[in-house]
Write a protein that holds these residues in place. Structure first.
Motif, mmCIF file in Angstrom:
data_model
loop_
_atom_site.group_PDB
_atom_site.id
_atom_site.type_symbol
_atom_site.label_atom_id
_atom_site.label_comp_id
_atom_site.label_asym_id
_atom_site.label_seq_id
_atom_site.Cartn_x
_atom_site.Cartn_y
_atom_site.Cartn_z
ATOM 1 N N GLU A 291 -1.611 -11.476 -16.669
ATOM 2 C CA GLU A 291 -0.311 -10.813 -16.606
ATOM 3 C C GLU A 291 -0.461 -9.366 -16.146
ATOM 4 N N THR A 292 -1.609 -8.751 -16.479
ATOM 5 C CA THR A 292 -1.839 -7.373 -16.038
ATOM 6 C C THR A 292 -1.833 -7.292 -14.511
ATOM 7 N N PHE A 293 -2.533 -8.231 -13.857
ATOM 8 C CA PHE A 293 -2.536 -8.239 -12.392
ATOM 9 C C PHE A 293 -1.108 -8.353 -11.867
ATOM 10 N N SER A 294 -0.395 -9.319 -12.450
ATOM 11 C CA SER A 294 0.951 -9.588 -12.002
ATOM 12 C C SER A 294 1.820 -8.334 -12.140
ATOM 13 N N GLN A 295 1.766 -7.711 -13.315
ATOM 14 C CA GLN A 295 2.635 -6.554 -13.549
ATOM 15 C C GLN A 295 2.178 -5.346 -12.758
ATOM 16 N N ARG A 296 0.881 -5.231 -12.569
ATOM 17 C CA ARG A 296 0.389 -4.111 -11.766
ATOM 18 C C ARG A 296 0.956 -4.181 -10.351
ATOM 19 N N SER A 297 1.224 -5.407 -9.885
ATOM 20 C CA SER A 297 1.771 -5.542 -8.539
ATOM 21 C C SER A 297 3.294 -5.414 -8.565
ATOM 22 N N GLY A 298 3.864 -5.238 -9.748
ATOM 23 C CA GLY A 298 5.295 -5.029 -9.838
ATOM 24 C C GLY A 298 6.090 -6.264 -10.208
ATOM 25 N N VAL A 299 5.402 -7.337 -10.635
ATOM 26 C CA VAL A 299 6.132 -8.552 -10.985
ATOM 27 C C VAL A 299 5.926 -8.858 -12.469
ATOM 28 N N LEU A 300 7.032 -8.883 -13.209
ATOM 29 C CA LEU A 300 6.970 -9.284 -14.614
ATOM 30 C C LEU A 300 7.051 -10.802 -14.672
ATOM 31 N N ASN A 301 5.970 -11.441 -15.080
ATOM 32 C CA ASN A 301 5.975 -12.902 -15.181
ATOM 33 C C ASN A 301 6.126 -13.294 -16.644
ATOM 34 N N LEU A 302 7.353 -13.572 -17.041
ATOM 35 C CA LEU A 302 7.599 -13.967 -18.432
ATOM 36 C C LEU A 302 7.321 -15.453 -18.655
ATOM 37 N N VAL B 247 0.340 -12.442 -8.483
ATOM 38 C CA VAL B 247 1.037 -13.379 -9.379
ATOM 39 C C VAL B 247 0.267 -14.690 -9.482
ATOM 40 N N ILE B 248 -0.240 -15.172 -8.341
ATOM 41 C CA ILE B 248 -0.953 -16.449 -8.362
ATOM 42 C C ILE B 248 -2.261 -16.321 -9.134
ATOM 43 N N LEU B 249 -2.967 -15.225 -8.931
ATOM 44 C CA LEU B 249 -4.195 -15.013 -9.703
ATOM 45 C C LEU B 249 -3.860 -14.964 -11.194
ATOM 46 N N GLY B 250 -2.815 -14.224 -11.522
ATOM 47 C CA GLY B 250 -2.420 -14.110 -12.923
ATOM 48 C C GLY B 250 -2.068 -15.458 -13.522
ATOM 49 N N SER B 251 -1.385 -16.278 -12.736
ATOM 50 C CA SER B 251 -0.975 -17.585 -13.251
ATOM 51 C C SER B 251 -2.172 -18.517 -13.399
ATOM 52 N N ALA B 252 -3.123 -18.413 -12.481
ATOM 53 C CA ALA B 252 -4.328 -19.231 -12.618
ATOM 54 C C ALA B 252 -5.028 -18.886 -13.926
ATOM 55 N N LEU B 253 -5.048 -17.577 -14.241
ATOM 56 C CA LEU B 253 -5.676 -17.165 -15.498
ATOM 57 C C LEU B 253 -4.876 -17.676 -16.697
ATOM 58 N N ALA B 254 -3.559 -17.692 -16.542
ATOM 59 C CA ALA B 254 -2.733 -18.243 -17.625
ATOM 60 C C ALA B 254 -3.045 -19.723 -17.812
ATOM 61 N N GLY B 255 -3.276 -20.432 -16.690
ATOM 62 C CA GLY B 255 -3.672 -21.836 -16.784
ATOM 63 C C GLY B 255 -4.960 -21.986 -17.586
ATOM 64 N N ILE B 256 -5.926 -21.101 -17.288
ATOM 65 C CA ILE B 256 -7.187 -21.145 -18.040
ATOM 66 C C ILE B 256 -6.928 -20.828 -19.510
ATOM 67 N N ALA B 257 -6.022 -19.876 -19.757
ATOM 68 C CA ALA B 257 -5.706 -19.530 -21.144
ATOM 69 C C ALA B 257 -5.238 -20.771 -21.908
ATOM 70 N N GLY B 258 -4.387 -21.565 -21.249
ATOM 71 C CA GLY B 258 -3.931 -22.796 -21.882
ATOM 72 C C GLY B 258 -5.091 -23.745 -22.125
ATOM 73 N N ALA B 259 -5.950 -23.860 -21.105
ATOM 74 C CA ALA B 259 -7.099 -24.747 -21.241
ATOM 75 C C ALA B 259 -8.014 -24.284 -22.366
ATOM 76 N N SER B 260 -8.137 -22.966 -22.537
ATOM 77 C CA SER B 260 -9.041 -22.472 -23.576
ATOM 78 C C SER B 260 -8.590 -22.971 -24.951
ATOM 79 N N LEU B 261 -7.305 -23.257 -25.095
ATOM 80 C CA LEU B 261 -6.837 -23.824 -26.357
ATOM 81 C C LEU B 261 -7.081 -25.329 -26.414
ATOM 82 N N SER B 262 -6.692 -26.035 -25.337
ATOM 83 C CA SER B 262 -6.701 -27.495 -25.433
ATOM 84 C C SER B 262 -8.084 -28.103 -25.257
ATOM 85 N N ILE B 263 -8.997 -27.427 -24.544
ATOM 86 C CA ILE B 263 -10.323 -28.043 -24.379
ATOM 87 C C ILE B 263 -11.459 -27.183 -24.924
#
Lengths: 379, 316, 409
Positions: B32-43, B205-221
């Motif tokens: 999310e830091t990457f995303s917001q640093r570029s000016g996009v709030l990804n809620l 935003v895409i990099l940030g979202s990929a990391l969010a995907g990993i964040a989800g995976a870190s919980l489920s796997i």
């Protein structure tokens, strides 16, 4: 301009891709069953079969089941609707009810025993709409499977005097408000909890047991109270560590609570509500035995879920159905107890014999009334 | 009570858990830091995490290959990020709202796919804790104190913390990072010197979202090894809040994540040790302390000036 | 003038509807893959929400909290702050209203108790929102963060109170200990539509009056017993009052000015921090009112906090934006979303489609609708260049003002 259209197409492709992911596999799994059966039902059947399998592991429960099998009364065709706060796959409160309904449907056949259900009705307003809708559609028994649905139920029930409604956990049938067609049900969770406490006390070698609860209230509170009493009555020196996560769905925090218990030295874990699948995952990783409650939780950790208090709603449901068909539409409080097989214990065959023996003795004691469960006050 | 538990053991336990529990927050908040640093709030982080958690779990349970599972989480993260980017950057949608849309979409889709593709909650074997064995008999995890705290985590936990210096480097030392920061700070100026504002934002935003995907995976796997509907339960939203907390710097975000997770661990221990506090109050503790920590004026947040502000050349 | 009106129609109605349609198209694909006929499913959705007396009543009942929360969100957005804390504010409001109702409901006449309950709920929600406003204005704490945290805190406070001082004595007596409050005295129930109709002397159903068909259903919603309560009228009145407040009073103007441009407002001598606290407090008050009305009009007791707030705090944001942050736009917007949710549930029941599908479709609708704002803006820009005198004034409910506010933060 061109770019805009390109992006439009992009969205479309992305969407279709996501959809395709889901669709392909769904049809892989059930090649022919597309027509009538929603996908969830097939898997549910498997889940029911699973729990039947694990029941055979233990002679005692099998006897009970066998006895119960002969007990299925003849009933007229019935339509039952279930409104639940979480899902049919929550491995806890909602699933236990759904599994029992499916079990009855398997026995009576889908023609004589129709089930409809609505999931994720944590919003009480939506639940009320569903309840009314089911009643209007002519369902004979509408089950509002949560303590939060009571007020709505008492508003709706008088409009449908020949429909039975049921809700729980509660003992309130709305008699004071003049409602006559509402059943109240209440699992006496402290009974099962007590037996489980006895079991856990015999299993622990470290003398420390960890419990992961949701919110210290209602069904969960009863279970904790009973469990603690069972442990204390068996061996007062055993340390009971209890933690609540403050919600029912915080899977991650429940897992961390289980980790905390492990680090604090617990070698037997237990807990309730749908979020404990996280804690079972942790128990599975650490190979520490887990004692489950409500639904058979062994799918979440086959090797570690060594015992379950299964909420068997079959007797309660049959009670309500036969009562409804005899013209008595409500007004009674039904309890799920050990004595009426509302709570059935599943024991893994690998459990130490003395522990199971003690647990069975406790079961008997509660049924006979020789054991009185006295809970310690807690914060 | 708990006679065998020494104070040191408890403190070690809290630190160890704080580090582990920080993993999903860290992945999501750094992204999310990457995303917001570029000016996009990804809620929509929460929704992306749910999708990442589901797909990685599904692939893991089907193939047994955890790395493939992680890849699946990244791919779905990229796709969700692309979706978010199209809506928020190209179509200049109000970002707070598109994020909620993405969250609901992710919540609905992950639950629906779970119902149709898996059907019931099952467990899998996920990433286990590494031991770092130098020889057969000696593992780094056996080192007293340090070993327990630092050398017995899952590989994803190390990945999360390794990501902190990588993020600093990416943002501060690379041309790409400069572009990202400049389009978040002053897109008009960046545009005038030839930086493609929207391309830089898409990438972030895409990099940030990929990391969010990993964040989800870190919980489920890795941490939980199960999937359940709505299992993220707000972690994604707290991750967004942590970015503000951390003042849009990866190191700040790390401290925020650690603070939050450590206080969570603290309250769990408080309960386990039977301190005489109501469980409701101890559950509140992390949230209250985070607000208090924010109110302490030790640092003024350096919010990207163009955050939530869409860019369109010549029209504004 | 005429042309501008048609432009507005296209901007505010046609584009959002096209977006909704597109989202449903995606939903249809998913439905097909699930082996469900999408047309059948969607028609059950529409008739479920709007087709019958009960569906309509449920839709309107759901629109009440959505409308009130949406109004609060709109005030905050107009004032340049983002309120994600309506969930918590609603819970706190509902709690305080319950407390007032249980404590004072017996002693006071019903009407006074209801008014006290509403005021109390609004005050509690206002305090909860005001905390975030104060933290932002005085200590520069980001309101997104503090409202998210305060939501979690409100839930725990509710559980704490409902387990302890506020628990229904009957629960303690029965030993079930379900964490809910006692029922509020019946005198504090906000009158239902059917009660109002009876007061006016209208008792007959549509059949008796001789109104048939769909009009009859609508007539029945107003007259026959349903859960629809006077909270709906209250919410609509509130929407009109908020419109007057924002566009016809000095304080309202100040809030919008600060929202549009904080710097300019400061130079103009406005007390910006105070206005921020005010926007957030007002925003919280409306969420608190939503909680109060839910208790007095619908639930009549407080129970599990998240079951009372039920996601209205988040859906309310969408409702507010769908209504273009305009109080009068929020009225139809809340009814539409109420209908969407009610119809989605109906679809679940009729077709046994998992309810989560509706969630996914709602998500898509939001994504597509906010995307159309871009097309609307483009059209407006084109118009602006065509007729330069019709510059956007604060009266134009076109696009959210939050973006420019954030820049000057």
């Amino acid at each position: 301009m061109k770019k805009k259209w390109l992006l439009g197409i992009l969205i479309l492709v992305l969407g279709l891709l996501l959809v395709a992911c889901g669709g392909d596999t769904a049809s892989d799994e059930e090649p022919a069953a597309e027509a009538d059966t929603p996908a969830a039902e097939t898997t549910e059947d498997e889940a029911v079969a699973d729990s039947a399998e694990s029941e055979t592991m233990d002679d005692e429960t099998m006897d009970d089941e066998a006895m119960m099998d002969g007990d299925y009364p003849d009933i007229e065709p019935v339509r039952i609707a279930l409104v639940m706060p979480s899902t049919t796959t929550d491995l806890a409160w909602s699933q236990s009810m759904y599994d029992s309904l499916k079990q009855l449907q398997d026995h009576y056949g889908a023609d004589n025993f129709e089930i409809a259900f609505t999931e994720n009705m944590f919003n009480v307003t939506d639940a009320a709409a569903a309840i009314r809708d089911y009643a209007e559609s002519g369902y004979n028994l509408v089950i509002a499977h949560g303590a939060q649905y009571g007020t709505s139920l008492f508003e709706i029930a008088p409009d449908f005097p020949e429909t039975s409604f049921a809700w729980g956990t509660t003992t309130n049938t709305g008699e004071e408000e003049g409602v006559t067609n509402v059943f109240a049900y209440e699992p006496r969770a402290e009974q099962g909890g007590y037996v489980q406490g006895v079991l856990a006390a015999h299993m622990t070698e470290a003398g420390i047991i960890g419990l992961v609860g949701p919110v210290d209230a209602g069904d969960a509170k009863l279970h904790v109270d009973g469990f603690t009493a069972g442990v204390r009555d068996t061996d007062p020196d055993i340390q009971m560590n209890i933690s609540f996560t403050g919600s029912f769905g915080d899977t991650a925090l429940a897992a961390e609570a289980a980790n905390t218990h492990l680090q604090a030295g617990a070698d037997v874990l237990t807990g309730s509500s749908q979020q404990v699948v996280g804690a079972i995952g942790v128990a599975n990783e650490a190979k520490v035995p887990w004692l489950g409650i409500q639904a058979d939780q062994s799918p979440a950790g086959e090797d570690v879920v060594v015992s379950t208090i299964l909420y068997d709603w079959v007797p309660t449901l049959l009670e309500m159905i036969t009562s409804n068909q005899a013209g008595e539409y409500g007004g009674r409080v039904l309890q799920l107890t050990l004595a009426n097989h509302g709570q059935v214990f599943l024991y893994d065959e690998d459990l130490p014999a003395d522990a199971v023996e003690a647990a069975l003795a406790a079961e008997q004691g509660i049924i006979d009334g020789t054991i009185e469960i006295v809970a310690d006050p807690r914060n | 009570m708990n006679g065998e538990l020494t104070t040191i053991a408890i403190i070690l336990g809290i630190i160890h858990q704080g580090i582990r529990l920080a993993t999903p927050y860290l992945f999501a908040a750094l992204g999310e830091t990457f995303s917001q640093r570029s000016g996009v709030l990804n809620l929509g982080v929460e929704g992306i995490m749910l999708m990442g958690a589901f797909f990685s779990f599904y692939v893991a349970s089907e193939t047994g290959n955890l790395w493939l599972a992680l890849l699946a989480a990244i791919i779905i993260g990229v796709l969700m990020g692309l979706f978010m980017a199209v809506v928020s950057i190209t179509f200049q949608a109000e970002q707070g709202i598109s994020g909620i849309g993405l969250y609901l979409f992710g919540l609905g889709m992950s639950s629906l796919l779970f119902k149709t593709m898996i059907g019931s909650v099952t467990g899998i074997t996920g990433f286990s804790e590494l031991q770092f064995c130098v020889t057969d008999s000696f593992c780094l995890a056996d080192i007293p104190v340090l070993g327990e705290i630092f050398f017995s985590h899952s590989i994803l936990t190390y990945g999360a913390f390794l990501l902190v210096p990588i993020s600093v480097w990416l943002l501060k030392r690379t041309t790409w990072g400069l572009k990202v920061r400049s389009v978040g700070q002053n897109p008009e100026a960046a545009d005038s010197v030839g930086v493609s504002v929207n391309r830089a934002r898409y990438a972030a935003v895409i990099l940030g979202s990929a990391l969010a995907g990993i964040a989800g995976a870190s919980l489920s796997i890795s941490l939980l090894n199960v999937f359940q509907e709505n299992m993220i339960n707000g972690i994604g939203f707290i991750a967004v809040a942590l970015v503000y907390f951390g003042g849009w710097s990866p190191v700040g975000v790390m401290f925020g994540a650690l603070l939050f997770s450590t206080i969570s661990a603290l309250q769990l221990w408080g309960q386990v040790l039977g301190l005489n506090i109501s469980s409701n109050i101890s559950v509140m503790l992390p949230y209250i302390l985070t607000i208090v920590a924010l109110a302490i004026p030790f640092r003024r947040a350096a919010q990207p000036a163009a955050l939530t502000k869409p860019f369109s050349r010549g029209e504004n | 003038m005429n042309r501008r009106w048609s432009d507005r129609l296209i901007d505010n109605l046609l584009y959002p509807l096209a977006a909704v349609l597109l989202a449903f198209l995606f939903g249809a694909v998913i439905l097909l893959l699930q082996g469900v006929n999408p047309l059948e499913a969607y028609s059950s959705m529409v008739t479920g929400a709007f087709g019958s007396k009960n569906g309509l009543a449920d839709t309107l009942v759901k629109a009440v909290p959505l409308m009130l929360v949406g109004l609060g969100i709109a005030i905050a957005f107009r004032g340049g702050v983002i309120n994600i804390g309506a969930e918590g504010q609603l819970i706190v409001g509902a709690l305080f209203t319950t407390w007032i109702g249980v404590q004072l409901g017996e002693q006071l006449p019903g009407a006074i108790a209801i008014i006290l309950g509403l005021v109390g709920g609004a005050l509690a929600g206002g305090v909860w929102g005001g905390i975030s406003g104060y933290l932002k204005a005085k200590m520069d704490v980001n309101e997104i963060l503090s409202t998210v945290m305060l939501n979690a805190i409100a839930i725990q406070i509710a559980f704490l109170l409902l387990r302890g001082p506020m628990i229904d004595p009957a629960e303690l007596a029965a030993g079930t200990n379900i964490p809910h409050s006692a029922r509020l005295p019946k005198t504090t129930d906000m009158p239902r539509f059917t009660d109002l109709a009876q007061m006016l002397g209208i008792t007959g159903g549509a059949d008796e009056v001789g109104i048939g068909g769909y009009l009859g259903e609508i007539y029945n919603v107003l007259v026959q017993p349903s859960r629809l309560h006077s909270g709906f009228i209250f919410a609509v009145i509130m929407a009109i009052l908020v419109y007057i407040f924002l566009w016809r009073t000095t304080i309202g103007y100040r809030i919008r000015a600060v929202g549009l441009n904080r710097h300019a407002s400061r130079y103009a001598g406005m007390n910006v921090p105070r206005t921020i606290v005010l926007s957030m407090t007002l925003s919280g008050m409306f969420a608190g009112l939503a909680g109060a009305v839910e208790i007095l009009g619908l639930h009549h007791r407080m129970f599990e906090p998240t079951a009372v707030s039920a996601g209205y705090g988040f859906t309310g944001i969408v409702v507010a934006l769908f209504g273009k942050l305009h109080p009068l736009g929020i009225i139809p917007s809340s009814i539409l979303f109420g209908g969407l949710l009610v119809g989605g549930d109906k679809m679940q029941r009729a077709m046994q489609v998992p309810q989560v599908l509706t969630v996914a479709i709602v998500g898509l609708i939001i994504l597509f609708v906010v995307s159309t704002d871009y097309l609307v803006r483009r059209r407006q820009n084109r118009r602006l260049s065509a007729e330069p005198d019709s510059l956007t004034t604060p009266d134009e409910p076109a696009s959210p003002s939050i973006t420019s506010a954030e820049v000057s933060a």
